[in-house]
Scaffold this motif. Structure first.
Motif, PDB file in Angstrom:
ATOM      1  N   LYS A  47       7.087 -29.329 -17.087  1.00  0.00           N
ATOM      2  CA  LYS A  47       7.790 -28.152 -16.586  1.00  0.00           C
ATOM      3  C   LYS A  47       6.897 -27.394 -15.612  1.00  0.00           C
ATOM      4  N   ASP A  48       7.524 -26.667 -14.682  1.00  0.00           N
ATOM      5  CA  ASP A  48       6.788 -25.759 -13.826  1.00  0.00           C
ATOM      6  C   ASP A  48       6.183 -24.681 -14.718  1.00  0.00           C
ATOM      7  N   GLY A  49       5.030 -24.119 -14.294  1.00  0.00           N
ATOM      8  CA  GLY A  49       4.426 -23.096 -15.144  1.00  0.00           C
ATOM      9  C   GLY A  49       3.290 -22.360 -14.464  1.00  0.00           C
ATOM     10  N   ALA A  50       2.730 -21.440 -15.214  1.00  0.00           N
ATOM     11  CA  ALA A  50       1.631 -20.610 -14.715  1.00  0.00           C
ATOM     12  C   ALA A  50       0.481 -20.630 -15.719  1.00  0.00           C
ATOM     13  N   GLU A  51      -0.724 -20.518 -15.194  1.00  0.00           N
ATOM     14  CA  GLU A  51      -1.935 -20.434 -16.014  1.00  0.00           C
ATOM     15  C   GLU A  51      -2.820 -19.337 -15.435  1.00  0.00           C
ATOM     16  N   VAL A  52      -3.475 -18.586 -16.314  1.00  0.00           N
ATOM     17  CA  VAL A  52      -4.437 -17.585 -15.863  1.00  0.00           C
ATOM     18  C   VAL A  52      -5.830 -18.144 -16.123  1.00  0.00           C
ATOM     19  N   ILE A  53      -6.563 -18.390 -15.039  1.00  0.00           N
ATOM     20  CA  ILE A  53      -7.925 -18.897 -15.137  1.00  0.00           C
ATOM     21  C   ILE A  53      -8.854 -17.688 -15.158  1.00  0.00           C
ATOM     22  N   LEU A  80       2.272 -23.350 -10.703  1.00  0.00           N
ATOM     23  CA  LEU A  80       2.306 -24.733 -10.222  1.00  0.00           C
ATOM     24  C   LEU A  80       3.573 -25.441 -10.688  1.00  0.00           C
ATOM     25  N   LYS A  81       4.138 -26.227  -9.785  1.00  0.00           N
ATOM     26  CA  LYS A  81       5.254 -27.102 -10.138  1.00  0.00           C
ATOM     27  C   LYS A  81       4.696 -28.330 -10.848  1.00  0.00           C
ATOM     28  N   VAL A  82       5.544 -29.122 -11.470  1.00  0.00           N
ATOM     29  CA  VAL A  82       5.126 -30.347 -12.154  1.00  0.00           C
ATOM     30  C   VAL A  82       4.346 -31.225 -11.176  1.00  0.00           C
TER      31      VAL A  82
END
Length: 135
Positions: A47-53, A80-82
């Motif tokens: 799935k498309d998604g978000a991450e906090v680095i 980011l998309k898949v």
């Protein structure tokens, strides 16, 4: 001492991310330098998604004053998309490592070893740690 149910920066996602160190320019910095860490993040989930680095600085080698174990000094949220990947850069001015010395009435940056931890939360078991020093 009690442990919080969730660490600082913790978040659930419907996808998975692969985070790899792209570069760390040098391991010794002057007091007027900026620490820069580049990372390659890839969405390896379905799935498309978000991450906090997040970038935390560790102060274990500091001798002059009591410092926290680590402090959050930089972060970036990445969508980011898949199968999409992206290179991001986290920057921390060395001046942000300073503490205020009440005896000298001045901000002090210790010339010692530090560590920067790249993680998805404050207790990320997959965190990357890079050692550096300030001279």
């Amino acid at each position: 001492s009690e442990t919080p149910a969730f660490p600082f920066g913790f978040g659930l996602s419907y996808t998975n991310f692969d985070v790899k160190m792209d570069f760390f320019k040098k391991d010794t910095f002057a007091k007027n330098d900026t620490i820069e860490v580049a990372l390659k993040i890839k969405n390896i989930g379905n799935k498309d998604g978000a991450e906090v680095i997040q970038a935390y600085i560790h102060f274990e080698n500091c001798k002059e004053t009591d410092r926290p174990v680590k402090l959050l000094k930089a972060f970036e949220k990445v969508f980011l998309k898949v199968n999409e990947d992206k290179i991001i850069s986290l920057k921390i001015p060395v001046s942000e490592l300073a503490y205020y010395d009440v005896n000298f009435k001045n901000w002090i940056i210790e010339e010692t070893g530090y560590a920067v931890e790249i993680a998805a939360s404050s207790r990320d078991k997959n965190a990357s740690i890079i050692l550096f020093s300030v001279e």
